[in-house]
Design a protein around this motif. Structure first.
Motif, PDB file in Angstrom:
ATOM      1  N   THR A  21     -60.972 -91.025 -27.769  1.00  0.00           N
ATOM      2  CA  THR A  21     -60.286 -92.071 -27.006  1.00  0.00           C
ATOM      3  C   THR A  21     -60.043 -93.280 -27.914  1.00  0.00           C
ATOM      4  O   THR A  21     -60.674 -93.412 -28.967  1.00  0.00           O
ATOM      5  CB  THR A  21     -61.144 -92.508 -25.807  1.00  0.00           C
ATOM      6  N   PRO A  22     -59.138 -94.177 -27.500  1.00  0.00           N
ATOM      7  CA  PRO A  22     -58.908 -95.391 -28.294  1.00  0.00           C
ATOM      8  C   PRO A  22     -60.186 -96.215 -28.496  1.00  0.00           C
ATOM      9  O   PRO A  22     -60.376 -96.812 -29.551  1.00  0.00           O
ATOM     10  CB  PRO A  22     -57.878 -96.168 -27.479  1.00  0.00           C
ATOM     11  N   GLU A  23     -61.068 -96.214 -27.495  1.00  0.00           N
ATOM     12  CA  GLU A  23     -62.318 -96.965 -27.618  1.00  0.00           C
ATOM     13  C   GLU A  23     -63.198 -96.374 -28.720  1.00  0.00           C
ATOM     14  O   GLU A  23     -63.852 -97.104 -29.467  1.00  0.00           O
ATOM     15  CB  GLU A  23     -63.082 -96.964 -26.286  1.00  0.00           C
ATOM     16  N   GLU A  24     -63.225 -95.051 -28.825  1.00  0.00           N
ATOM     17  CA  GLU A  24     -64.009 -94.402 -29.883  1.00  0.00           C
ATOM     18  C   GLU A  24     -63.444 -94.740 -31.263  1.00  0.00           C
ATOM     19  O   GLU A  24     -64.197 -94.976 -32.217  1.00  0.00           O
ATOM     20  CB  GLU A  24     -64.041 -92.887 -29.681  1.00  0.00           C
ATOM     21  N   TYR A  25     -62.111 -94.774 -31.378  1.00  0.00           N
ATOM     22  CA  TYR A  25     -61.491 -95.146 -32.656  1.00  0.00           C
ATOM     23  C   TYR A  25     -61.802 -96.599 -33.005  1.00  0.00           C
ATOM     24  O   TYR A  25     -62.040 -96.936 -34.162  1.00  0.00           O
ATOM     25  CB  TYR A  25     -59.990 -94.926 -32.623  1.00  0.00           C
ATOM     26  N   ARG A  26     -61.785 -97.498 -31.994  1.00  0.00           N
ATOM     27  CA  ARG A  26     -62.119 -98.900 -32.262  1.00  0.00           C
ATOM     28  C   ARG A  26     -63.570 -99.030 -32.718  1.00  0.00           C
ATOM     29  O   ARG A  26     -63.886 -99.829 -33.601  1.00  0.00           O
ATOM     30  CB  ARG A  26     -61.865 -99.751 -31.019  1.00  0.00           C
ATOM     31  N   ALA A  27     -64.464 -98.230 -32.121  1.00  0.00           N
ATOM     32  CA  ALA A  27     -65.868 -98.254 -32.525  1.00  0.00           C
ATOM     33  C   ALA A  27     -66.019 -97.774 -33.969  1.00  0.00           C
ATOM     34  O   ALA A  27     -66.791 -98.355 -34.750  1.00  0.00           O
ATOM     35  CB  ALA A  27     -66.695 -97.380 -31.587  1.00  0.00           C
ATOM     36  N   ASP A  30     -64.955-100.534 -36.232  1.00  0.00           N
ATOM     37  CA  ASP A  30     -65.999-101.550 -36.342  1.00  0.00           C
ATOM     38  C   ASP A  30     -67.112-101.088 -37.281  1.00  0.00           C
ATOM     39  O   ASP A  30     -67.629-101.866 -38.081  1.00  0.00           O
ATOM     40  CB  ASP A  30     -66.573-101.882 -34.962  1.00  0.00           C
ATOM     41  N   SER A  59     -56.140 -96.075 -32.756  1.00  0.00           N
ATOM     42  CA  SER A  59     -56.563 -96.667 -31.483  1.00  0.00           C
ATOM     43  C   SER A  59     -55.385 -97.217 -30.700  1.00  0.00           C
ATOM     44  O   SER A  59     -55.422 -97.293 -29.475  1.00  0.00           O
ATOM     45  CB  SER A  59     -57.604 -97.761 -31.716  1.00  0.00           C
ATOM     46  N   THR A  60     -54.302 -97.605 -31.381  1.00  0.00           N
ATOM     47  CA  THR A  60     -53.134 -98.151 -30.685  1.00  0.00           C
ATOM     48  C   THR A  60     -52.021 -97.114 -30.514  1.00  0.00           C
ATOM     49  O   THR A  60     -51.006 -97.408 -29.900  1.00  0.00           O
ATOM     50  CB  THR A  60     -52.558 -99.358 -31.449  1.00  0.00           C
TER      51      THR A  60
END
Length: 97
Positions: A21-27, A30, A59-60
């Motif tokens: 998910t995009p949240e996993e990619y953002r993590a 980070d 993520s985007t």
């Protein structure tokens, strides 16, 4: 797929993992940033900068794809058709007699 001669059947196909998910990619981006602060060599820093950029792009990606799908397609460009009389007179001007 190769067929197992002894059993006469095909090997089982492994199950696919769900897409991150995009949240996993953002993590992951980070995490790469944290590792970038701790990197010792320039090669490691370069690798982590590129990895972070890729994770941010991924993520985007879904949001950008939804925007493109919502946009209507550009108008089709149709060439103008020349007049039949104009094309005939243009041909006679270039003919060799």
């Amino acid at each position: 797929m190769p067929v197992d001669e002894a059993a006469g059947t095909r090997p089982a196909i492994p199950e696919r993992k769900p897409m991150p998910t995009p949240e996993e990619y953002r993590a992951k981006a980070d995490e790469a940033l944290i590792q970038l602060d701790e990197a010792k060599t320039e090669a490691e820093r370069s690798r982590l900068r590129r990895a972070r950029g890729v994770y941010l792009k991924l993520s985007t990606h879904a949001a950008e794809a939804a925007e493109r799908a919502a946009m209507k397609p550009a108008p089709r460009i149709v060439p103008e058709k020349p007049q039949a009389a104009a094309s005939r007179s243009g041909l006679s001007a270039w003919s060799i007699k």
